[in-house]
Design an enzyme around this catalytic site. Structure first.
Site, PDB file in Angstrom:
ATOM      1  CE  LYS A  75      -4.330   0.809   2.485  1.00 26.65           C
ATOM      2  NZ  LYS A  75      -4.781   0.667   3.850  1.00 26.65           N
ATOM      3  CB  VAL A  76       2.504   3.335  -2.347  1.00 24.83           C
ATOM      4  CG1 VAL A  76       3.327   2.369  -2.206  1.00 24.83           C
ATOM      5  CG2 VAL A  76       1.484   3.321  -3.562  1.00 24.83           C
TER       6      VAL A  76
END
Ligand code: E4P
Length: 217
Positions: free
Chosen positions: A83-84
């Site tokens: 997750k960014v």
């Protein structure tokens, strides 16, 4: 529509996985804090409960730092989804990771233009936060409709993962719009099963059944 649990609570995840209706899990730094567990250990345990994508979030803000953290996180299990945040460095990281075959969930999306950028960066999932959008005087569900329209216009494969869901109407509206995934706190998933008339109906049938004096089997 896929259902993801938005939690790092193992007992809740096990309970939901047992229903056969759980398609994945999302976590974030706040949920890891709430679990009181080490991110690597708890993510590993979650990945052993579900075969679906398990989002684990990087906390570095620069591309090199994100890549270093992603390396550590993606070694945990094959179903880890990195997750960014929706920033320039986040999308640069997204492009590189998806090119290497790693699943990426781009988080903290609050506009359809941001969602367009994430799709262009090859994101596996885009996470628009409907609850936080509503809280700030915007229309969360209108954001989901706009993203659906844009992704369909260009046939983007990025899945719309509706996040920051606060109540069952968010789930209903997301399904009507055709969002791909809804990630929800366990209490909301459990709440979807409930209806007062279902409970009342069961009560009435059981009462009548008792009066027949019969048993099945
Ligand atoms: C999504 O992946 C996030 O973890 C989450 O949905 C955020 O929800 P909140 O706004 O309730 O913190």
């Amino acid at each position: 529509m896929k259902f993801f649990a938005d939690t790092a609570d193992i007992a809740d995840i096990r309970e939901l996985a047992d229903t056969g209706l759980l398609d994945g899990v999302t976590t974030n730094p706040s949920l890891i804090k709430k679990s009181g567990r080490d991110i690597i250990e708890v993510t590993k345990e979650i990945c052993s409960i579900t075969d679906g994508p398990v989002s684990a979030e990087v906390v570095a803000l620069d591309h090199d730092g994100m890549m270093r953290e992603a390396e550590v996180l993606r070694r945990i299990a094959d179903n880890v989804c990195i997750k960014v945040p929706l920033t320039i460095d986040g999308l640069k990281t997204c492009k590189k990771l998806t090119h290497d075959g790693t699943m990426v969930n781009v988080t903290l999306c609050f506009s359809a233009n941001q969602a367009l950028l994430a799709a262009k960066a090859g994101a596996s999932f885009i996470s628009p936060f409907v609850g936080r959008h509503d809280d700030n005087g915007f229309d969360g569900m209108a954001l989901i409709s706009d993203i659906r329209l844009i992704y369909d216009n260009y046939d983007f494969g990025t899945e719309i993962l509706v996040a920051s869901i606060r109540h069952p109407i968010h789930v209903l509206e997301s399904a009507k719009i055709g969002a791909d995934v809804a990630t929800m706190p366990p209490a909301i998933i459990k709440g979807l099963f409930k209806h007062v008339l279902t409970d009342k109906g069961i009560e009435g049938f059981l009462k009548d059944w008792e009066a027949t004096g019969q048993s099945i089997g």
